[in-house]
Scaffold this motif. Sequence first.
Motif, PDB file in Angstrom:
ATOM      1  N   GLN A 171     -29.717  30.565  58.307  1.00 44.19           N
ATOM      2  CA  GLN A 171     -30.741  30.130  57.763  1.00 44.19           C
ATOM      3  C   GLN A 171     -30.464  28.685  56.412  1.00 44.19           C
ATOM      4  N   ALA A 172     -29.729  28.908  55.876  1.00 46.92           N
ATOM      5  CA  ALA A 172     -29.540  27.747  55.231  1.00 46.92           C
ATOM      6  C   ALA A 172     -29.066  26.553  55.845  1.00 46.92           C
ATOM      7  N   ASP A 173     -28.774  27.290  56.631  1.00 45.52           N
ATOM      8  CA  ASP A 173     -28.564  25.523  58.066  1.00 45.52           C
ATOM      9  C   ASP A 173     -29.669  24.952  58.390  1.00 45.52           C
ATOM     10  N   LEU A 174     -31.053  25.911  58.708  1.00 41.81           N
ATOM     11  CA  LEU A 174     -31.937  25.288  59.293  1.00 41.81           C
ATOM     12  C   LEU A 174     -32.421  24.437  58.317  1.00 41.81           C
ATOM     13  N   SER A 175     -32.604  24.963  57.176  1.00 44.81           N
ATOM     14  CA  SER A 175     -33.364  24.525  55.384  1.00 44.81           C
ATOM     15  C   SER A 175     -32.911  23.461  54.964  1.00 44.81           C
ATOM     16  N   GLY A 176     -31.628  24.098  54.649  1.00 41.58           N
ATOM     17  CA  GLY A 176     -30.542  22.598  53.964  1.00 41.58           C
ATOM     18  C   GLY A 176     -30.859  22.805  52.220  1.00 41.58           C
ATOM     19  N   GLU A 177     -31.065  24.362  52.528  1.00 44.45           N
ATOM     20  CA  GLU A 177     -30.821  24.752  51.079  1.00 44.45           C
ATOM     21  C   GLU A 177     -29.498  24.942  50.741  1.00 44.45           C
ATOM     22  N   ARG A 178     -28.960  25.501  49.129  1.00 43.37           N
ATOM     23  CA  ARG A 178     -27.742  25.296  48.934  1.00 43.37           C
ATOM     24  C   ARG A 178     -28.315  27.448  48.585  1.00 43.37           C
ATOM     25  N   LEU A 179     -27.293  28.142  48.646  1.00 47.39           N
ATOM     26  CA  LEU A 179     -27.253  29.321  48.180  1.00 47.39           C
ATOM     27  C   LEU A 179     -26.819  29.488  46.980  1.00 47.39           C
ATOM     28  N   PRO A 180     -27.131  30.837  46.350  1.00 45.53           N
ATOM     29  CA  PRO A 180     -26.664  31.246  45.312  1.00 45.53           C
ATOM     30  C   PRO A 180     -25.140  31.330  45.028  1.00 45.53           C
ATOM     31  N   ALA A 181     -25.050  30.621  43.906  1.00 46.70           N
ATOM     32  CA  ALA A 181     -22.899  30.982  43.437  1.00 46.70           C
ATOM     33  C   ALA A 181     -22.386  30.447  44.272  1.00 46.70           C
ATOM     34  N   GLN A 184     -22.667  30.097  48.792  1.00 47.35           N
ATOM     35  CA  GLN A 184     -22.738  29.328  49.491  1.00 47.35           C
ATOM     36  C   GLN A 184     -21.160  28.915  50.215  1.00 47.35           C
ATOM     37  N   TYR A 185     -20.027  29.354  49.192  1.00 49.73           N
ATOM     38  CA  TYR A 185     -18.610  29.800  49.425  1.00 49.73           C
ATOM     39  C   TYR A 185     -18.770  30.672  51.417  1.00 49.73           C
ATOM     40  N   LEU A 186     -19.597  31.617  51.596  1.00 46.73           N
ATOM     41  CA  LEU A 186     -19.628  32.073  52.568  1.00 46.73           C
ATOM     42  C   LEU A 186     -19.972  31.778  53.731  1.00 46.73           C
ATOM     43  N   ALA A 187     -21.059  30.817  53.577  1.00 47.82           N
ATOM     44  CA  ALA A 187     -21.926  30.782  54.292  1.00 47.82           C
ATOM     45  C   ALA A 187     -21.501  29.232  55.105  1.00 47.82           C
ATOM     46  N   ASP A 188     -20.907  28.648  54.345  1.00 51.08           N
ATOM     47  CA  ASP A 188     -19.827  26.934  54.224  1.00 51.08           C
ATOM     48  C   ASP A 188     -18.819  27.753  55.152  1.00 51.08           C
ATOM     49  N   ARG A 189     -18.289  28.648  55.072  1.00 55.61           N
ATOM     50  CA  ARG A 189     -16.930  29.456  56.190  1.00 55.61           C
ATOM     51  C   ARG A 189     -17.241  29.595  57.620  1.00 55.61           C
ATOM     52  N   ILE A 190     -18.782  30.542  57.024  1.00 57.32           N
ATOM     53  CA  ILE A 190     -20.020  30.655  58.374  1.00 57.32           C
ATOM     54  C   ILE A 190     -20.426  29.928  59.470  1.00 57.32           C
ATOM     55  N   SER A 191     -20.887  28.707  58.693  1.00 54.44           N
ATOM     56  CA  SER A 191     -22.121  27.755  59.316  1.00 54.44           C
ATOM     57  C   SER A 191     -21.177  26.542  60.746  1.00 54.44           C
ATOM     58  N   PRO A 192     -19.584  27.004  60.975  1.00 54.12           N
ATOM     59  CA  PRO A 192     -19.050  25.759  61.863  1.00 54.12           C
ATOM     60  C   PRO A 192     -18.896  26.215  63.086  1.00 54.12           C
ATOM     61  N   SER A 193     -19.633  27.761  62.551  1.00 55.39           N
ATOM     62  CA  SER A 193     -19.415  28.809  63.890  1.00 55.39           C
ATOM     63  C   SER A 193     -20.930  29.175  64.592  1.00 55.39           C
ATOM     64  N   ILE A 194     -21.630  28.278  63.966  1.00 60.50           N
ATOM     65  CA  ILE A 194     -23.203  28.598  64.538  1.00 60.50           C
ATOM     66  C   ILE A 194     -23.720  27.542  65.383  1.00 60.50           C
ATOM     67  N   GLN A 199     -32.615  29.468  69.626  1.00 59.73           N
ATOM     68  CA  GLN A 199     -33.255  29.604  68.226  1.00 59.73           C
ATOM     69  C   GLN A 199     -33.771  30.596  67.129  1.00 59.73           C
ATOM     70  N   GLY A 200     -33.481  30.708  66.358  1.00 55.54           N
ATOM     71  CA  GLY A 200     -34.169  32.176  65.859  1.00 55.54           C
ATOM     72  C   GLY A 200     -33.020  33.335  66.076  1.00 55.54           C
ATOM     73  N   ASP A 201     -34.157  34.876  66.246  1.00 51.85           N
ATOM     74  CA  ASP A 201     -32.719  35.841  66.512  1.00 51.85           C
ATOM     75  C   ASP A 201     -31.754  35.635  67.626  1.00 51.85           C
ATOM     76  N   ALA A 202     -31.720  34.921  68.632  1.00 52.31           N
ATOM     77  CA  ALA A 202     -30.830  34.536  69.397  1.00 52.31           C
ATOM     78  C   ALA A 202     -29.610  33.637  69.112  1.00 52.31           C
ATOM     79  N   ARG A 203     -29.983  32.958  67.718  1.00 46.74           N
ATOM     80  CA  ARG A 203     -28.915  32.167  67.234  1.00 46.74           C
ATOM     81  C   ARG A 203     -28.274  32.795  66.015  1.00 46.74           C
ATOM     82  N   VAL A 204     -28.191  33.782  65.636  1.00 48.94           N
ATOM     83  CA  VAL A 204     -28.262  34.575  64.634  1.00 48.94           C
ATOM     84  C   VAL A 204     -27.064  35.474  65.660  1.00 48.94           C
TER      85      VAL A 204
END
Length: 252
Positions: A171-181, A184-194, A199-204
């Motif tokens: 969701q953060a990758d789609l919106s471009g918004e940074r997550l709290p505190a 965001q560290y977690l999201a940054d490490r998961i994002s290369p696997s997106i 689309q939608g739930d299938a992407r998750v």
Amino acid sequence: MNSENTPHRAVAQGPAATARRALLRGLAGAATLGGLALGTAPASAAPHRTSPRGTTPRPGTAEEALRELTAGNRRWRAFRERHPDETCAVRQSLTAGQHPFAVVLGCIDSRVPPELVFDQGLGDLMTVRTAGEVLDEAVLGSVAYGVLELGIPLVVVLGHQSCGAVKAAVQADLSGERLPAHIQYLADRISPSIDRTKQGDARVDATIDANIRAVHSRLTAEPDLAAKISTGALAVVGARYELSTQLVHRIA
């Protein structure tokens, strides 16, 4: 497989029925984790360790450990948990040391506690849990400690259906918004696997699998772990837990 979800079904008796049940249990075990036959254990494999459960030997190789986890997950799915290794005698024996047979690197999600979904008890599993199975130096050191210092022959990277950390990263990758505190560290490490091809739930859902594979790849690339893998003394397996069915299966 469906019969496993009917705990009170009458069971046929007699030698033939016993043999048939044994065969079915073996087949079900292979199917559960995707047929994880790892070949013959090398001569250097860890010896069997007697379990506090009684005369049953503790798994000493990756293949034996996988069979034990498979059997435990089958009991969990059928509501036939044994809750092993919780007695007074076991607790007392563990004051002298520990001999876990598997490391499970899983998510912090409260619905996926490894000891429960694999029906294991005290002293059986060494568990490391972070949101989305995210790796950092502390996590790598914890996994390495189990393998290098305790001689554990199996590491399981356990992701799961509907992972909140993966969903937040997508969701953060789609919106471009940074997550709290620190989230965001977690999201940054998961994002290369997106998986942006879906689309939608299938992407998750696809990203959950891709993240398991990425964590698995990083672990197997660690020199100390890779050396153990090359000799057959260690196996690292990617797996996924389905909340809807309670099934653990392999992610190839």
